[in-house]
Design a protein around this motif. Sequence first.
Motif, short mmCIF file in Angstrom:
data_model
loop_
_atom_site.label_atom_id
_atom_site.label_comp_id
_atom_site.label_asym_id
_atom_site.label_seq_id
_atom_site.Cartn_x
_atom_site.Cartn_y
_atom_site.Cartn_z
N LEU A 1 0.96 -1.24 0.11
CA LEU A 1 -0.03 0.00 -0.52
C LEU A 1 0.91 1.06 0.08
CD1 LEU A 1 -3.05 -1.24 2.47
CD2 LEU A 1 -2.58 -0.85 -0.13
N ALA A 2 2.63 1.40 0.71
CA ALA A 2 2.81 2.31 -0.03
C ALA A 2 3.59 2.41 -0.52
CB ALA A 2 3.64 2.04 1.51
N GLN B 1 4.11 1.00 -9.40
CA GLN B 1 4.26 -0.36 -8.71
C GLN B 1 3.61 -0.87 -7.83
OE1 GLN B 1 7.24 1.36 -6.07
NE2 GLN B 1 8.89 1.09 -8.23
N ARG B 2 2.15 -0.48 -7.67
CA ARG B 2 0.98 -1.64 -7.19
C ARG B 2 0.29 -2.32 -8.35
NH1 ARG B 2 -0.73 3.15 -4.49
NH2 ARG B 2 -2.34 3.06 -5.41
N LYS B 3 0.93 -1.37 -9.58
CA LYS B 3 -0.85 -2.54 -10.11
C LYS B 3 0.80 -3.25 -10.74
CE LYS B 3 -1.97 -1.84 -14.99
NZ LYS B 3 -1.94 -2.63 -15.51
N VAL B 4 1.60 -3.31 -10.54
CA VAL B 4 2.78 -4.52 -11.50
C VAL B 4 2.56 -5.27 -10.36
CG1 VAL B 4 4.89 -5.36 -11.31
CG2 VAL B 4 4.22 -2.99 -12.76
N VAL B 5 2.67 -4.88 -9.40
CA VAL B 5 2.05 -6.29 -8.05
C VAL B 5 1.43 -7.03 -7.66
CG1 VAL B 5 2.38 -6.47 -5.55
CG2 VAL B 5 4.17 -5.56 -6.61
#
Length: 135
Positions: free
Chosen positions: A107-108, A113-117
């Motif tokens: 969440l941080a 990068q959140r989209k990739v993960v």
Amino acid sequence: MTEKTEFAQRLRDAMLAAGYPDRPAVLEREFNSRYWGRSVTFQAVSRWLRGQAIPSQDKLQVLADWLRIEPQALRFGERAAMAVREQRGRWEDPKFYPERDAIEAFLALPAAQRKVVRDVIMTFAQTLKRPDASN
């Protein structure tokens, strides 16, 4: 019974359990003394108590805090509140702390990068759902 009448019964029961008469005038006074938004009318709280309406979530939270009842139990009944407690219990189990840490780190991250993960996790999850997937 309808959802609204069941809510009304839970609201009346909670008021009585907290030591208040289940009267619209009492509900109006006590609610408005605690609510930070626009005051509700006598007619509105009467509809809550008669099973003709269910308050919005922000109002429901104020009612639950005042009556010292879980918002889920007030809105949906004790079975729903128990289900929420079960899920919360799983989340607070120490064996899930590493996953909680990973989620907080996720969440941080910046949105890209959140989209990739997220895409990687979803790919793994979809692979596990397929019956022909080899482990």
